[in-house]
Design a protein around this motif. Structure first.
Motif, PDB file in Angstrom:
ATOM      1  N   GLU A  46       0.836  -1.205   0.000  1.00  0.00           N
ATOM      2  CA  GLU A  46       0.000   0.000   0.000  1.00  0.00           C
ATOM      3  C   GLU A  46       0.867   1.251   0.000  1.00  0.00           C
ATOM      4  OE1 GLU A  46      -3.649   2.116   2.521  1.00  0.00           O
ATOM      5  OE2 GLU A  46      -2.623   0.360   3.331  1.00  0.00           O
ATOM      6  N   GLY A  47       1.960   1.221   0.762  1.00  0.00           N
ATOM      7  CA  GLY A  47       2.874   2.356   0.786  1.00  0.00           C
ATOM      8  C   GLY A  47       3.426   2.679  -0.581  1.00  0.00           C
ATOM      9  N   VAL A  48       3.812   1.650  -1.331  1.00  0.00           N
ATOM     10  CA  VAL A  48       4.336   1.868  -2.679  1.00  0.00           C
ATOM     11  C   VAL A  48       3.239   2.397  -3.596  1.00  0.00           C
ATOM     12  CG1 VAL A  48       5.398   0.792  -4.695  1.00  0.00           C
ATOM     13  CG2 VAL A  48       6.108   0.093  -2.413  1.00  0.00           C
ATOM     14  N   ARG A  49       2.050   1.840  -3.507  1.00  0.00           N
ATOM     15  CA  ARG A  49       0.939   2.302  -4.352  1.00  0.00           C
ATOM     16  C   ARG A  49       0.646   3.781  -4.120  1.00  0.00           C
ATOM     17  NH1 ARG A  49      -1.339  -2.779  -3.011  1.00  0.00           N
ATOM     18  NH2 ARG A  49      -2.596  -1.819  -1.364  1.00  0.00           N
ATOM     19  N   ILE A  50       0.680   4.193  -2.867  1.00  0.00           N
ATOM     20  CA  ILE A  50       0.407   5.594  -2.553  1.00  0.00           C
ATOM     21  C   ILE A  50       1.508   6.489  -3.118  1.00  0.00           C
ATOM     22  CG2 ILE A  50       0.271   7.262  -0.662  1.00  0.00           C
ATOM     23  CD1 ILE A  50      -1.091   5.030   0.988  1.00  0.00           C
ATOM     24  N   ALA A  51       2.758   6.068  -2.967  1.00  0.00           N
ATOM     25  CA  ALA A  51       3.873   6.848  -3.517  1.00  0.00           C
ATOM     26  C   ALA A  51       3.738   6.995  -5.029  1.00  0.00           C
ATOM     27  CB  ALA A  51       5.196   6.177  -3.157  1.00  0.00           C
ATOM     28  N   VAL A  52       3.347   5.921  -5.687  1.00  0.00           N
ATOM     29  CA  VAL A  52       3.190   5.957  -7.145  1.00  0.00           C
ATOM     30  C   VAL A  52       2.013   6.846  -7.543  1.00  0.00           C
ATOM     31  CG1 VAL A  52       2.686   4.552  -9.184  1.00  0.00           C
ATOM     32  CG2 VAL A  52       4.294   3.715  -7.452  1.00  0.00           C
ATOM     33  N   ASP A  53       0.959   6.854  -6.740  1.00  0.00           N
ATOM     34  CA  ASP A  53      -0.200   7.703  -7.030  1.00  0.00           C
ATOM     35  C   ASP A  53       0.139   9.186  -6.958  1.00  0.00           C
ATOM     36  OD1 ASP A  53      -1.900   5.619  -7.536  1.00  0.00           O
ATOM     37  OD2 ASP A  53      -2.866   5.639  -5.564  1.00  0.00           O
ATOM     38  N   ALA A  54       1.226   9.517  -6.291  1.00  0.00           N
ATOM     39  CA  ALA A  54       1.639  10.916  -6.218  1.00  0.00           C
ATOM     40  C   ALA A  54       2.367  11.370  -7.482  1.00  0.00           C
ATOM     41  CB  ALA A  54       2.543  11.139  -5.003  1.00  0.00           C
ATOM     42  N   LEU A  55       2.741  10.414  -8.334  1.00  0.00           N
ATOM     43  CA  LEU A  55       3.517  10.724  -9.534  1.00  0.00           C
ATOM     44  C   LEU A  55       2.641  11.135 -10.705  1.00  0.00           C
ATOM     45  CD1 LEU A  55       6.114   7.810  -9.556  1.00  0.00           C
ATOM     46  CD2 LEU A  55       6.658  10.247  -9.413  1.00  0.00           C
ATOM     47  N   ARG A  56       3.159  12.035 -11.501  1.00  0.00           N
ATOM     48  CA  ARG A  56       2.580  12.318 -12.800  1.00  0.00           C
ATOM     49  C   ARG A  56       2.918  11.158 -13.754  1.00  0.00           C
ATOM     50  NH1 ARG A  56       4.933  18.427 -12.245  1.00  0.00           N
ATOM     51  NH2 ARG A  56       3.117  19.316 -11.165  1.00  0.00           N
ATOM     52  N   PRO A  57       2.202  11.019 -14.861  1.00  0.00           N
ATOM     53  CA  PRO A  57       2.553   9.978 -15.829  1.00  0.00           C
ATOM     54  C   PRO A  57       4.018  10.077 -16.251  1.00  0.00           C
ATOM     55  CG  PRO A  57       0.435  10.931 -16.374  1.00  0.00           C
ATOM     56  CD  PRO A  57       0.991  11.766 -15.264  1.00  0.00           C
ATOM     57  N   THR A  93      14.344  -8.392   0.064  1.00  0.00           N
ATOM     58  CA  THR A  93      15.282  -8.799  -0.975  1.00  0.00           C
ATOM     59  C   THR A  93      15.062  -7.890  -2.180  1.00  0.00           C
ATOM     60  OG1 THR A  93      13.773 -10.376  -2.031  1.00  0.00           O
ATOM     61  CG2 THR A  93      15.130 -11.199  -0.194  1.00  0.00           C
ATOM     62  N   ALA A  94      15.998  -7.911  -3.111  1.00  0.00           N
ATOM     63  CA  ALA A  94      15.859  -7.091  -4.314  1.00  0.00           C
ATOM     64  C   ALA A  94      14.624  -7.499  -5.107  1.00  0.00           C
ATOM     65  CB  ALA A  94      17.119  -7.207  -5.168  1.00  0.00           C
ATOM     66  N   ASP A  95      14.373  -8.797  -5.185  1.00  0.00           N
ATOM     67  CA  ASP A  95      13.202  -9.275  -5.925  1.00  0.00           C
ATOM     68  C   ASP A  95      11.904  -8.804  -5.284  1.00  0.00           C
ATOM     69  OD1 ASP A  95      14.757 -10.541  -7.794  1.00  0.00           O
ATOM     70  OD2 ASP A  95      14.559 -12.535  -6.919  1.00  0.00           O
ATOM     71  N   GLN A  96      11.854  -8.812  -3.960  1.00  0.00           N
ATOM     72  CA  GLN A  96      10.640  -8.371  -3.275  1.00  0.00           C
ATOM     73  C   GLN A  96      10.337  -6.902  -3.559  1.00  0.00           C
ATOM     74  OE1 GLN A  96      11.732  -9.470   0.725  1.00  0.00           O
ATOM     75  NE2 GLN A  96      10.504 -11.355   0.672  1.00  0.00           N
ATOM     76  N   LEU A  97      11.357  -6.051  -3.495  1.00  0.00           N
ATOM     77  CA  LEU A  97      11.145  -4.627  -3.759  1.00  0.00           C
ATOM     78  C   LEU A  97      10.755  -4.398  -5.219  1.00  0.00           C
ATOM     79  CD1 LEU A  97      13.966  -2.792  -1.771  1.00  0.00           C
ATOM     80  CD2 LEU A  97      11.527  -2.883  -1.258  1.00  0.00           C
ATOM     81  N   ALA A  98      11.422  -5.079  -6.127  1.00  0.00           N
ATOM     82  CA  ALA A  98      11.103  -4.917  -7.543  1.00  0.00           C
ATOM     83  C   ALA A  98       9.674  -5.355  -7.832  1.00  0.00           C
ATOM     84  CB  ALA A  98      12.087  -5.707  -8.398  1.00  0.00           C
ATOM     85  N   GLU A  99       9.220  -6.428  -7.179  1.00  0.00           N
ATOM     86  CA  GLU A  99       7.853  -6.907  -7.372  1.00  0.00           C
ATOM     87  C   GLU A  99       6.834  -5.905  -6.828  1.00  0.00           C
ATOM     88  OE1 GLU A  99       7.772 -10.716  -5.521  1.00  0.00           O
ATOM     89  OE2 GLU A  99       9.101 -11.630  -7.021  1.00  0.00           O
ATOM     90  N   LEU A 100       7.126  -5.300  -5.673  1.00  0.00           N
ATOM     91  CA  LEU A 100       6.234  -4.293  -5.108  1.00  0.00           C
ATOM     92  C   LEU A 100       6.092  -3.104  -6.056  1.00  0.00           C
ATOM     93  CD1 LEU A 100       7.372  -4.174  -1.365  1.00  0.00           C
ATOM     94  CD2 LEU A 100       5.155  -4.953  -2.204  1.00  0.00           C
ATOM     95  N   VAL A 101       7.201  -2.666  -6.603  1.00  0.00           N
ATOM     96  CA  VAL A 101       7.206  -1.512  -7.495  1.00  0.00           C
ATOM     97  C   VAL A 101       6.460  -1.829  -8.786  1.00  0.00           C
ATOM     98  CG1 VAL A 101       8.717  -0.100  -8.940  1.00  0.00           C
ATOM     99  CG2 VAL A 101       9.286  -0.476  -6.537  1.00  0.00           C
ATOM    100  N   SER A 102       6.735  -2.986  -9.362  1.00  0.00           N
ATOM    101  CA  SER A 102       6.082  -3.372 -10.610  1.00  0.00           C
ATOM    102  C   SER A 102       4.574  -3.511 -10.432  1.00  0.00           C
ATOM    103  CB  SER A 102       6.681  -4.684 -11.123  1.00  0.00           C
ATOM    104  OG  SER A 102       6.087  -5.068 -12.337  1.00  0.00           O
ATOM    105  N   ALA A 103       4.170  -4.108  -9.309  1.00  0.00           N
ATOM    106  CA  ALA A 103       2.737  -4.301  -9.046  1.00  0.00           C
ATOM    107  C   ALA A 103       1.999  -2.978  -8.872  1.00  0.00           C
ATOM    108  CB  ALA A 103       2.545  -5.171  -7.807  1.00  0.00           C
ATOM    109  N   ALA A 104       2.727  -1.933  -8.500  1.00  0.00           N
ATOM    110  CA  ALA A 104       2.114  -0.619  -8.284  1.00  0.00           C
ATOM    111  C   ALA A 104       2.041   0.213  -9.559  1.00  0.00           C
ATOM    112  CB  ALA A 104       2.884   0.141  -7.207  1.00  0.00           C
ATOM    113  N   GLY A 105       2.486  -0.358 -10.676  1.00  0.00           N
ATOM    114  CA  GLY A 105       2.368   0.360 -11.942  1.00  0.00           C
ATOM    115  C   GLY A 105       3.616   1.102 -12.367  1.00  0.00           C
ATOM    116  N   VAL A 106       4.770   0.622 -11.913  1.00  0.00           N
ATOM    117  CA  VAL A 106       6.038   1.261 -12.257  1.00  0.00           C
ATOM    118  C   VAL A 106       6.915   0.282 -13.029  1.00  0.00           C
ATOM    119  CG1 VAL A 106       8.213   2.157 -11.298  1.00  0.00           C
ATOM    120  CG2 VAL A 106       6.022   2.895 -10.345  1.00  0.00           C
ATOM    121  N   GLU A 107       7.499   0.763 -14.103  1.00  0.00           N
ATOM    122  CA  GLU A 107       8.450  -0.030 -14.875  1.00  0.00           C
ATOM    123  C   GLU A 107       9.816   0.082 -14.208  1.00  0.00           C
ATOM    124  OE1 GLU A 107       9.300  -2.725 -17.721  1.00  0.00           O
ATOM    125  OE2 GLU A 107       7.359  -1.708 -17.580  1.00  0.00           O
ATOM    126  N   VAL A 108      10.327  -1.041 -13.717  1.00  0.00           N
ATOM    127  CA  VAL A 108      11.606  -1.026 -13.011  1.00  0.00           C
ATOM    128  C   VAL A 108      12.736  -0.759 -14.002  1.00  0.00           C
ATOM    129  CG1 VAL A 108      13.229  -2.354 -11.622  1.00  0.00           C
ATOM    130  CG2 VAL A 108      10.768  -2.576 -11.225  1.00  0.00           C
TER     131      VAL A 108
END
Length: 252
Positions: A121-132, A181-196
């Motif tokens: 949820e924290g990552v999703r909220i951070a991503v929601d603050a971003l412009r496209p 782990t690196a994989d866990q963080l990358a998965e969180l970011v990707s799931a929130a709509g961010v291209e790693v």
């Protein structure tokens, strides 16, 4: 290495700062605007916010600590960027109570996910603050670095506990609630709509080298900084880094 960061502190910030600075330069070119809007969640006293403001960008820092925000205000004034740094009391889960949704070209989320009940949820909220196409800079505590540090200190049972604990904690006295782990963080970011775009290991060696060596051996600090930069993007070293940095771009 930027002269905006103190030499000793640079061991903790150099890799992330250089990556962040390059990212902001690319966003400037992409947007055609010299001054970007940057949000630093959990930005504290301005370790990144003030240098970013010195590049000419507008920075909003959201942090729950009034003392940290007071120090940020003083630090920004001393650096001559008080007009470009704004501190707001709040936290990541209540972010849109204090700042605008989709209002930022870049969001820094450094040292935040370890302390929230729901990192996704924290990552999703951070991503929601971003412009496209905005940039996300995410920094979290690394599991492997903690395991290695406990083992090298002779605390083998605690090292194994951290390795097997779901949150990566080595015991009740562990001050860090959660590691990744690196994989866990990358998965969180990707799931929130961010291209790693890239993953970096941070403080791979810095926390293991005796401070007296770095402080007294001529050229040791610069050599260590160069070594940290050289291994940061190598996946083999991500598993032993004290921190992990994920950089990505919000999908349009």
């Amino acid at each position: 290495m930027s002269d905006q960061l103190r030499p000793r502190a640079s061991l903790r910030t150099a890799v992330v700062w250089e990556v962040l600075k390059d990212t902001l330069e690319r966003r400037v070119k992409a947007t055609g605007r010299d001054a970007l809007d940057v949000l630093d969640t959990g930005g504290g006293t301005g370790n990144f916010a003030v240098p970013v403001a010195r590049l000419g960008h507008r920075v909003t820092v959201v942090d729950p600590s009034p003392n940290a925000l007071f120090a940020l205000e003083r630090r920004a004034a001393e650096a001559g960027v008080a007009d470009r740094v704004r501190g707001v009391q709040g936290d990541i889960l209540g972010l849109f109570d204090v700042v605008e949704r989709t209002g930022y070209d870049a969001v820094l989320c450094h040292g935040v996910l370890e302390y929230v009940d729901d990192p996704a949820e924290g990552v999703r909220i951070a991503v929601d603050a971003l412009r496209p196409s905005g940039a996300l800079s995410l920094l979290g505590a690394g599991l492997g670095g903690a395991v290695l540090a406990r083992a090298l200190a002779g605390h083998f049972t605690e090292a194994k506990q951290a390795l097997t604990d779901p949150s990566g904690r080595w015991g009740e006295g562990d001050p860090v609630p959660r590691r990744f782990t690196a994989d866990q963080l990358a998965e969180l970011v990707s799931a929130a709509g961010v291209e790693v775009g890239a993953v970096h290991g941070v403080r791979v060696f810095a926390d293991l080298v005796p401070g007296v060596l770095v402080d007294t051996e001529p050229g040791a600090l610069d050599a260590l900084l160069r070594l940290e930069a050289a291994v940061a993007e190598l996946p083999a070293f991500h598993s032993v880094a004290t921190q992990l940095h994920v950089l990505g771009e919000k999908r349009v």
